[in-house]
Design an enzyme around this catalytic site. Sequence first.
Site, PDB file in Angstrom:
ATOM      1  N   ASP A 123       0.853  -1.183   0.000  1.00 23.27           N
ATOM      2  CA  ASP A 123       0.000   0.000   0.000  1.00 23.27           C
ATOM      3  C   ASP A 123       0.892   1.237   0.000  1.00 23.27           C
ATOM      4  OD1 ASP A 123      -1.728   2.203   0.982  1.00 23.27           O
ATOM      5  OD2 ASP A 123      -3.180   0.598   1.315  1.00 23.27           O
TER       6      ASP A 123
ATOM      7  N   ASN B 241     -13.340  -4.396   2.808  1.00 23.55           N
ATOM      8  CA  ASN B 241     -14.369  -3.366   2.920  1.00 23.55           C
ATOM      9  C   ASN B 241     -15.345  -3.556   1.763  1.00 23.55           C
ATOM     10  OD1 ASN B 241     -12.726  -2.436   4.953  1.00 23.55           O
ATOM     11  ND2 ASN B 241     -11.960  -0.702   3.818  1.00 23.55           N
TER      12      ASN B 241
ATOM     13  N   VAL C 212     -11.804   2.049  -3.258  1.00 21.18           N
ATOM     14  CA  VAL C 212     -11.587   1.697  -4.659  1.00 21.18           C
ATOM     15  C   VAL C 212     -12.603   0.615  -5.009  1.00 21.18           C
ATOM     16  CG1 VAL C 212      -9.956   0.774  -6.352  1.00 21.18           C
ATOM     17  CG2 VAL C 212      -9.115   2.239  -4.505  1.00 21.18           C
TER      18      VAL C 212
ATOM     19  N   HIS D 141     -10.554  -5.951  -2.940  1.00 21.58           N
ATOM     20  CA  HIS D 141      -9.176  -6.087  -2.482  1.00 21.58           C
ATOM     21  C   HIS D 141      -9.167  -6.433  -0.997  1.00 21.58           C
ATOM     22  CE1 HIS D 141     -10.260  -1.842  -1.971  1.00 21.58           C
ATOM     23  NE2 HIS D 141      -9.356  -1.760  -1.000  1.00 21.58           N
TER      24      HIS D 141
END
Length: 113
Positions: A31, A88, A97, A101
């Site tokens: 990240d 999430n 996004v 993921h």
Amino acid sequence: MADETIFDKILRREIPAQVVYEDDDVLAFRDVNPQAPVHVLVIPKKKVGRFAELKSAPLRDAGAFFAGVARVAHELRLEQNGYRVVLNNGRDGQQTVEYLHARVRAKTLFATH
């Protein structure tokens, strides 16, 4: 299906990323704004917009994604000390996004004895 995202561009190598693991099913990279000493994002190569969409995805694809997340943790040697996997879903779930993921987070990179 979700619109084009930064993850689509990373997957196509149009945007650089520090890749830590890749196989036929997933791509994992660090990240750029880590919230932990180890903070890696794992995305499926077959695009899924949200976690909730896995309910209608082929079981093989869903299983390959989760197995890939586990392989990333193994490759990073996180298994002994433990790690956190965060998913999430949607705006209220703080998904930033629109591309499925998993975030693999840990306090330390390598297992200590």
